[in-house]
Write a protein that holds these residues in place. Structure first.
Motif, PDB file in Angstrom:
ATOM      1  N   VAL A  51      77.000 -19.597 -30.905  1.00  0.00           N
ATOM      2  CA  VAL A  51      77.850 -20.588 -30.026  1.00  0.00           C
ATOM      3  C   VAL A  51      78.688 -21.448 -30.916  1.00  0.00           C
ATOM      4  N   ILE A  52      77.894 -21.932 -32.103  1.00  0.00           N
ATOM      5  CA  ILE A  52      78.748 -22.818 -32.957  1.00  0.00           C
ATOM      6  C   ILE A  52      79.738 -22.179 -33.839  1.00  0.00           C
ATOM      7  N   ARG A 102      81.498 -20.072 -32.876  1.00  0.00           N
ATOM      8  CA  ARG A 102      82.758 -19.769 -31.804  1.00  0.00           C
ATOM      9  C   ARG A 102      83.410 -20.947 -31.524  1.00  0.00           C
ATOM     10  N   LEU A 103      82.589 -22.004 -31.502  1.00  0.00           N
ATOM     11  CA  LEU A 103      83.259 -23.337 -31.581  1.00  0.00           C
ATOM     12  C   LEU A 103      84.015 -23.833 -32.576  1.00  0.00           C
ATOM     13  N   SER A 146      87.296 -21.536 -32.673  1.00  0.00           N
ATOM     14  CA  SER A 146      88.248 -22.042 -31.495  1.00  0.00           C
ATOM     15  C   SER A 146      88.991 -23.490 -32.074  1.00  0.00           C
ATOM     16  N   TRP A 147      88.326 -24.327 -32.844  1.00  0.00           N
ATOM     17  CA  TRP A 147      88.743 -25.561 -33.531  1.00  0.00           C
ATOM     18  C   TRP A 147      89.926 -25.156 -34.257  1.00  0.00           C
TER      19      TRP A 147
END
Ligand code: BGC
Length: 375
Positions: free
Chosen positions: A19-20, A22-23, A26-27
């Motif tokens: 999840v991290i 992916r985050l 995306s940033w």
């Protein structure tokens, strides 16, 4: 790009939850996207600024050109009268100076209402014709002003001690006027020639010398002979210099204008004349005051071998005074006939030696009134 992103993803995989990762990804995508959009926007803005600037400059240029153009005097002067009445009575100097108080010192004028298209020097060869000069000034100041010409009038006055030499005074006038100001057009004008129509515009033609005194009252308004170039003529500075001005050798009456005609022909130019119904002149009467030059036709025959060495480049004279009077510039000059004839003769001798073919091809024949025609 794809490979770079994959490597980056692998680097992030090192112990971080999915999840991290992916985050973070995306940033990164968002930052990249915003940067790209920013760059595109900045570029577009720059471009539109530039084109606006160009448009603005174009507009300024166009406006300036239009403004300059609208200041130019119209091609056809609006206040011409057409046929004129010739006033032969002379006003006093005081009357003339009051009447033409818009003329500046030296006989200089330029229209107020618009920018003239022509800057003209009027050159008058002169001796002892004060009455005619007053009639001339009274006639031509208003005529030239109606024609919206920027002009100056020069009177070249020959001091006693030498025979009259019209052509030489015209050469001197050209030289002295050019020292005083820069003119595009020179009008060589007898003081007793009165234009009968102000549609005869006092300007030069850029393509060829102009003969203005086409039809004269004393010649029953007929052109005297096809080569006639007398009375009044107009030449640009370039045309006059190309033919080396007039000859300096014509003392007494006649021939110098015929010599000029052949100088022009020698230089492969033709002569322009406007319609004889408009280029009409009245000649003021006077007692014959000059000896006729009987050698003039034999001298004219020599023009081909003489024009290069006899003219502006062999001009010798002394200026005695220059006075800028209210209605004209008066230039008093002295010439030495003996010296002039000597100089020209020497130059011709040198020229003949240097130009072995200079006497060929010229076949004089007799024309109307016994005038010599060259073929
Ligand atoms: C003279 C010219 C003059 C013409 C008209 C000719 O015989 O040579 O100088 O202009 O006559 O009078």
């Amino acid at each position: 790009m794809k490979a770079v992103m994959r490597r980056f993803w692998d680097m992030l995989s090192d112990g971080r939850p999915r999840v991290i990762r992916r985050l973070i990804m995306s940033w990164i995508w968002t930052i990249l996207f915003v940067t790209c959009v920013g760059v595109v926007l900045i570029l577009m803005n720059n471009l539109s600024e530039k084109s606006k600037l160009t448009r603005d400059t174009d507009t300024v240029d166009t406006v300036t050109a239009v403004e300059a153009d609208s200041r130019l005097c119209p091609l056809v002067p609006p206040n011409l009268k057409g046929r004129l009445k010739i006033e032969k009575a002379a006003s006093t100097w005081r009357e003339l100076e009051t009447r033409y108080d818009n003329v500046k010192e030296g006989g200089v004028y330029s229209p107020n209402e618009c920018q003239s298209r022509h800057k003209v020097a009027i050159i008058i060869p002169y001796r002892d014709r004060e009455h005619h000069l007053r009639v001339f000034l009274n006639h031509y100041h208003p005529l030239l002003q109606r024609q919206q010409i920027q002009y100056a009038i020069y009177v070249i006055d020959l001091a006693p001690g030498s025979m009259f030499n019209r052509a030489m005074l015209l050469n001197i006038g050209f030289t002295e006027a050019s020292r005083i100001d820069d003119y595009g057009c020179y009008i060589f004008h007898d003081v007793d020639f009165m234009a009968e129509d102000d549609r005869n515009i006092y300007t030069c033609s850029d393509t060829e010398p102009r003969h203005m005194g086409v039809s004269l009252d004393i010649h029953k308004y007929k052109l005297l002979y096809p080569q006639y170039f007398g009375g009044t003529s107009a030449m640009t500075k370039e045309q006059f210099m190309l033919v080396n001005g007039f000859s300096n050798k014509f003392f007494g009456w006649g021939g110098e204008d015929d010599d000029m005609y052949y100088r022009i022909k020698q230089n492969k130019m033709s002569i322009s004349r406007i319609e004889s119904s408009i280029a009409r002149y009245t000649m003021l009467s006077h007692k014959p005051d000059m000896e006729m030059n009987k050698d003039r036709w034999s001298m004219v025959k020599e023009v081909k071998k003489r024009w290069r060495v006899d003219g502006l480049n062999s001009l010798q004279y002394k200026v005695l005074s220059i006075n800028k009077y209210k209605l004209y510039t008066h230039i008093k000059v002295q010439i030495n006939q003996k010296e002039i004839m000597k100089v020209s003769a020497t130059c011709i001798a040198v020229h003949v030696i240097l130009n072995t073919d200079s006497t060929t091809k010229y076949k004089p024949t007799s024309g109307p009134n016994g005038h010599i025609l060259f073929t």
